[in-house]
Design an enzyme around this catalytic site. Structure first.
Site, PDB file in Angstrom:
ATOM      1  N   ASN A  27       0.823  -1.202   0.000  1.00 26.73           N
ATOM      2  CA  ASN A  27       0.000   0.000   0.000  1.00 26.73           C
ATOM      3  C   ASN A  27       0.861   1.258   0.000  1.00 26.73           C
ATOM      4  OD1 ASN A  27      -2.057   1.904   0.483  1.00 26.73           O
ATOM      5  ND2 ASN A  27      -3.184   0.455   1.741  1.00 26.73           N
TER       6      ASN A  27
ATOM      7  N   GLN B 165     -14.217  -1.426   0.253  1.00 24.21           N
ATOM      8  CA  GLN B 165     -15.009  -0.203   0.133  1.00 24.21           C
ATOM      9  C   GLN B 165     -15.512  -0.186  -1.304  1.00 24.21           C
ATOM     10  OE1 GLN B 165     -11.479   1.812   1.611  1.00 24.21           O
ATOM     11  NE2 GLN B 165     -12.841   3.064   2.865  1.00 24.21           N
TER      12      GLN B 165
ATOM     13  N   GLY C  82     -16.263   5.147   0.492  1.00 21.77           N
ATOM     14  CA  GLY C  82     -14.886   5.528   0.797  1.00 21.77           C
ATOM     15  C   GLY C  82     -13.847   4.949  -0.136  1.00 21.77           C
ATOM     16  N   GLN C  83     -14.272   4.307  -1.209  1.00 22.45           N
ATOM     17  CA  GLN C  83     -13.318   3.728  -2.159  1.00 22.45           C
ATOM     18  C   GLN C  83     -12.496   4.850  -2.782  1.00 22.45           C
ATOM     19  OE1 GLN C  83     -15.060   2.028  -5.726  1.00 22.45           O
ATOM     20  NE2 GLN C  83     -13.596   0.344  -5.694  1.00 22.45           N
TER      21      GLN C  83
ATOM     22  N   VAL D 260      -9.746   4.384  -4.878  1.00 26.29           N
ATOM     23  CA  VAL D 260      -9.304   4.010  -6.224  1.00 26.29           C
ATOM     24  C   VAL D 260     -10.443   3.212  -6.852  1.00 26.29           C
ATOM     25  CG1 VAL D 260      -7.622   2.709  -7.586  1.00 26.29           C
ATOM     26  CG2 VAL D 260      -6.869   3.957  -5.550  1.00 26.29           C
TER      27      VAL D 260
ATOM     28  N   HIS E 119     -11.318   0.684  -8.427  1.00 24.39           N
ATOM     29  CA  HIS E 119     -10.890  -0.648  -8.848  1.00 24.39           C
ATOM     30  C   HIS E 119     -11.160  -1.554  -7.647  1.00 24.39           C
ATOM     31  CE1 HIS E 119      -7.720  -3.079 -11.228  1.00 24.39           C
ATOM     32  NE2 HIS E 119      -8.248  -3.899 -10.331  1.00 24.39           N
TER      33      HIS E 119
ATOM     34  N   HIS F  96     -10.839  -3.782  -4.749  1.00 25.61           N
ATOM     35  CA  HIS F  96      -9.698  -4.253  -3.971  1.00 25.61           C
ATOM     36  C   HIS F  96     -10.123  -4.487  -2.532  1.00 25.61           C
ATOM     37  CE1 HIS F  96      -9.591   0.157  -3.614  1.00 25.61           C
ATOM     38  NE2 HIS F  96      -8.939   0.012  -2.462  1.00 25.61           N
TER      39      HIS F  96
ATOM     40  N   HIS G  46      -8.852  -4.735   1.410  1.00 24.14           N
ATOM     41  CA  HIS G  46      -7.819  -4.312   2.355  1.00 24.14           C
ATOM     42  C   HIS G  46      -7.553  -5.451   3.335  1.00 24.14           C
ATOM     43  CE1 HIS G  46      -8.105   0.093   1.492  1.00 24.14           C
ATOM     44  NE2 HIS G  46      -9.295  -0.300   1.041  1.00 24.14           N
TER      45      HIS G  46
END
Length: 158
Positions: A30, A86, A92-93, A95, A97, A99, A101
């Site tokens: 990250n 997210q 709150g995403q 990016v 794409h 993913h 966390h």
């Protein structure tokens, strides 16, 4: 491996920052982690929303997340993990794409357990300059440590 970079929304992720690759997913360190050891598992196909993934992509995303979570927990000596997606801007995403966390957790790392969600939701977007990015060398070093921990099967293509 044929690929030397991966797409992550509008961003380009160099292979040096990737520590696991499967047919449909990959794991990356990250740029601006919430906690040390906070990593991401993303789909290889650039898709913004979870419901737009194929069933095969969902299965692979969660299979790789489980592989990554075992490694992160072991490497960081974490007592627990927070795993979350997210899904969309209002969630709150940062990016666009899909993913997941993977965040190592320890007793007392937040005042209350659920404060981690506030930390994720209230972070400025990844392209916001208020967030200090890690160096490329630091990220490559972390990815290499995680690759070594996973072993020779870090990539389905290696």
């Amino acid at each position: 491996m044929a690929l030397s970079v991966f797409r992550f929304g509008p961003l380009t992720i160099p292979l040096e920052q990737v520590f696991l690759v499967s047919k449909l997913s990959y794991a990356l360190v990250n740029l601006k982690p919430v906690r040390p050891g906070h990593v991401l598992v993303a789909t290889r196909r650039p898709v913004a929303r979870f419901n737009d993934l194929t069933q095969s992509e969902v299965l692979d995303l969660f299979t790789q997340a489980q592989r990554v979570s075992k490694v992160v927990e072991r490497v960081t000596s974490a007592e627990s993990l927070t795993l979350c997606i997210q899904d969309g801007d209002k969630a709150g995403q940062s990016v666009p794409h899909v993913h997941l966390h993977v965040i190592p957790r320890f007793e007392g790392d937040f005042a209350t357990n659920d404060d981690i969600y506030d930390a994720l939701a209230h972070q400025p977007r990844v392209d916001n300059h208020e967030r200090t990015p890690r160096s490329a060398d630091d990220m490559a070093s972390e990815a290499l440590r995680l690759r070594e921990e996973i072993g020779p099967k870090w990539s389905d293509f290696s």
